[in-house]
Design a protein around this motif. Structure first.
Motif, PDB file in Angstrom:
ATOM      1  N   GLY A 181       0.856  -1.194   0.000  1.00 56.64           N
ATOM      2  CA  GLY A 181       0.000   0.000   0.000  1.00 56.64           C
ATOM      3  C   GLY A 181       0.881   1.229   0.000  1.00 56.64           C
ATOM      4  N   SER A 182       0.375   2.348  -0.558  1.00 64.17           N
ATOM      5  CA  SER A 182       1.238   3.529  -0.544  1.00 64.17           C
ATOM      6  C   SER A 182       1.358   4.078   0.874  1.00 64.17           C
ATOM      7  N   ASP A 183       0.453   3.698   1.768  1.00 64.28           N
ATOM      8  CA  ASP A 183       0.625   4.106   3.169  1.00 64.28           C
ATOM      9  C   ASP A 183       1.952   3.583   3.727  1.00 64.28           C
ATOM     10  N   LEU A 196       4.772   5.536   2.007  1.00 60.57           N
ATOM     11  CA  LEU A 196       4.893   6.876   2.598  1.00 60.57           C
ATOM     12  C   LEU A 196       5.581   6.820   3.960  1.00 60.57           C
ATOM     13  N   TYR A 230      -4.143  15.024   3.240  1.00 65.20           N
ATOM     14  CA  TYR A 230      -4.272  13.650   3.714  1.00 65.20           C
ATOM     15  C   TYR A 230      -3.879  13.587   5.192  1.00 65.20           C
ATOM     16  N   TYR A 285      -0.447  12.219   7.040  1.00 68.55           N
ATOM     17  CA  TYR A 285       0.888  12.851   7.116  1.00 68.55           C
ATOM     18  C   TYR A 285       1.276  13.254   8.549  1.00 68.55           C
ATOM     19  N   PRO A 345      -0.378  15.995  -1.900  1.00 67.41           N
ATOM     20  CA  PRO A 345      -0.978  15.126  -2.898  1.00 67.41           C
ATOM     21  C   PRO A 345      -1.372  15.964  -4.108  1.00 67.41           C
ATOM     22  N   ASP A 390       2.276  13.000  -3.835  1.00 62.93           N
ATOM     23  CA  ASP A 390       1.457  11.806  -3.610  1.00 62.93           C
ATOM     24  C   ASP A 390       0.369  11.785  -4.692  1.00 62.93           C
ATOM     25  N   ALA A 441      -1.966   9.616  -5.532  1.00 62.92           N
ATOM     26  CA  ALA A 441      -2.977   8.568  -5.313  1.00 62.92           C
ATOM     27  C   ALA A 441      -4.156   8.686  -6.283  1.00 62.92           C
ATOM     28  N   TYR A 442      -4.495   9.927  -6.670  1.00 59.27           N
ATOM     29  CA  TYR A 442      -5.697  10.140  -7.488  1.00 59.27           C
ATOM     30  C   TYR A 442      -5.403  10.671  -8.883  1.00 59.27           C
ATOM     31  N   THR A 483      -0.533   4.564  -6.022  1.00 60.19           N
ATOM     32  CA  THR A 483      -1.184   3.400  -5.421  1.00 60.19           C
ATOM     33  C   THR A 483      -2.072   2.700  -6.439  1.00 60.19           C
ATOM     34  N   SER A 543      -4.706   1.322  -5.284  1.00 63.36           N
ATOM     35  CA  SER A 543      -5.956   1.218  -4.508  1.00 63.36           C
ATOM     36  C   SER A 543      -7.136   1.921  -5.150  1.00 63.36           C
ATOM     37  N   LYS A 544      -6.898   3.038  -5.822  1.00 62.96           N
ATOM     38  CA  LYS A 544      -8.014   3.833  -6.303  1.00 62.96           C
ATOM     39  C   LYS A 544      -8.281   3.575  -7.778  1.00 62.96           C
ATOM     40  N   ARG A 558      -3.458  -4.045  -1.407  1.00 58.90           N
ATOM     41  CA  ARG A 558      -2.405  -3.300  -0.717  1.00 58.90           C
ATOM     42  C   ARG A 558      -1.155  -3.217  -1.572  1.00 58.90           C
ATOM     43  N   LEU A 559      -1.142  -2.348  -2.521  1.00 59.42           N
ATOM     44  CA  LEU A 559       0.004  -2.198  -3.397  1.00 59.42           C
ATOM     45  C   LEU A 559       0.219  -0.727  -3.740  1.00 59.42           C
TER      46      LEU A 559
HETATM   47  C1  PLP Z   1      -5.805   6.520  -0.366  1.00 54.30           C
HETATM   48  C2  PLP Z   1      -4.600   7.378  -0.210  1.00 54.30           C
HETATM   49  C3  PLP Z   1      -3.345   6.822   0.052  1.00 54.30           C
HETATM   50  C4  PLP Z   1      -3.162   5.409   0.499  1.00 54.30           C
HETATM   51  O1  PLP Z   1      -3.358   4.461  -0.397  1.00 54.30           O
HETATM   52  P1  PLP Z   1      -3.013   2.945  -0.110  1.00 54.30           P
HETATM   53  O2  PLP Z   1      -2.136   2.587  -1.248  1.00 54.30           O
HETATM   54  O3  PLP Z   1      -4.330   2.246  -0.123  1.00 54.30           O
HETATM   55  O4  PLP Z   1      -2.306   2.807   1.208  1.00 54.30           O
HETATM   56  C5  PLP Z   1      -2.243   7.658   0.033  1.00 54.30           C
HETATM   57  N1  PLP Z   1      -2.375   8.980  -0.165  1.00 54.30           N
HETATM   58  C6  PLP Z   1      -3.556   9.555  -0.362  1.00 54.30           C
HETATM   59  C7  PLP Z   1      -3.639  11.014  -0.567  1.00 54.30           C
HETATM   60  C8  PLP Z   1      -4.705   8.766  -0.375  1.00 54.30           C
HETATM   61  O5  PLP Z   1      -5.903   9.337  -0.503  1.00 54.30           O
END
Ligand code: PLP
Length: 358
Positions: A86-88, A91, A113, A116, A155, A186, A188-189, A212, A214-215, A223-224
């Motif tokens: 996961g990117s968590d 990070l 987010y 942080y 992000p 970051d 993520a989106y 990530t 995830s989205k 979890r990648l």
């Molecule tokens: C969802 C999210 C993450 C975490 O994503 P995972 O890969 O599911 O851990 C990281 N940064 C931001 C801004 C997010 O919204």
């Protein structure tokens, strides 16, 4: 409990509060930015055909094949790719590896987010929130007004606002910053309509871009996550990982992630559906007098005239729809609404009408 059983470090922690994952009844879940569409069909096929005997063996600790696949996708070298659970997790390693408490606070925007500040506490780092514009966009110039700091992260698009900076804006900013501090973007989106800064790692050896699956790839449950950066930075991330857990990614995760990345057509189809549903949702909310921030993500951050975010959140929850409310000064009027399927968003809008239209 005897307080001596717990380390002073553990006692000082304040954990992140994730969005609700209720197990009691089935909600329309518009609260944690999951993708409403299934992962690509190849992922399902691989799971069906997987030879469980392989699980006797430890996975590749360097995720070489997966990193090759990521490198190909983002036009970078394999030495510029780091993968994590996961990117968590990525990070967390980034904060440990690049932000030194003795250099000062970590900089990030006021509304962003909320993991942080949690990493900061975990690693004994101070943090400093950088004021945003009136319209909730990130003000990069304000980052440059701080002289003593250990690094910066934001992000793009930002969460929970959904507002994106352009690649040019970020490029100009990065040209103006200290070369002896790491800047983390970051993303993520980013796949929902913003411009990726992935290849900027070639121009700036002090920049890390985090992604990530995830989205936009519908794999929050896998979890990648991964980071792109200069080979020296990536090597440092490996050192941190190997001091913590040599095998954070299972064999299955690595293979499933490769499958997911391979299917470009499915990916762009799904991404376009989410974007189109987002635009329709923005339109319908605006028609109803809501304020909706301009989103390039798979969620919108919106407020209704004369309703608090908390009220909207509670009313919707009662009707079986979950959205996310943040009890933070300055954004208490807002809720963050994940973009679901067309059908889910129709239900969402008709529920709003049933609740609030006079
Ligand atoms: C969802 C999210 C993450 C975490 O994503 P995972 O890969 O599911 O851990 C990281 N940064 C931001 C801004 C997010 O919204």
């Amino acid at each position: 409990m005897n307080p001596s059983l717990v380390s002073s470090k553990a006692r000082a922690l304040t954990p992140y509060t994730p969005g609700e994952q209720p197990q009691d009844k089935s909600y329309i879940k518009l609260n944690t930015n999951e993708n409403p569409y299934p992962p690509p069909p190849g992922v399902q096929e691989l799971l069906r055909d997987y030879n469980a005997d392989m699980l006797r063996l430890y996975p590749d600790p360097t995720s070489k094949r997966l990193r090759e696949e990521i490198a190909r996708h983002y036009n970078v070298d394999i030495q510029e790719v780091f993968t994590g659970n996961g990117s968590d997790e990525v990070l967390s390693f980034v904060f440990y590896a690049f932000f030194d408490p003795k250099n000062g606070p970590v900089l990030f925007p006021t509304h962003t987010y909320s993991f942080y500040p949690v990493y900061c506490t975990y690693y004994g780092l101070e943090s400093l929130k950088i004021p945003m514009e009136e319209d909730f966009s990130i003000n990069l110039d304000s980052f440059n007004r701080i002289e003593e700091f250990s690094g910066a992260i934001f992000p793009n698009p930002n969460a929970p606002t959904g507002i994106a900076l352009s690649r040019d804006q970020i490029f100009d900013f990065l040209r103006s910053v200290r070369k002896d501090r790491v800047y983390v973007i970051d993303e993520a989106y980013v796949d929902f309509g913003a411009e990726t800064c992935s290849t900027l790692i070639k121009d700036f050896p002090n920049v890390v871009v985090v992604h990530t699956l995830s989205k936009s790839r519908s794999l929050a449950g896998l979890r990648l996550g991964f980071a792109l950066g200069n080979p020296d930075l990536i090597k440092t991330l490996f050192t941190v990982k190997d001091s913590f857990n040599s095998y954070p990614l299972s064999r299955l995760s690595q293979e499933l992630a490769i499958k997911a990345l391979e299917d470009e057509d499915y990916f762009s189809g799904m991404r376009e559906k989410v974007i189109s549903t987002r635009e329709k949702t923005v339109h319908k909310l605006t028609e109803r007098g809501w304020t909706v921030l301009p989103s390039k993500a798979n969620f919108v951050f919106a407020s209704a005239p004369s309703l608090s975010g908390h009220k909207i959140y509670t009313d919707l929850k009662q009707k079986g729809i979950l959205v996310r409310f943040f009890n933070h000064d300055g954004i208490k009027e807002y809720v963050r609404i994940t973009i679901g399927t067309e059908e889910q968003m129709d239900t969402f809008i008709s529920t709003l009408d049933a609740l609030y239209s006079k």
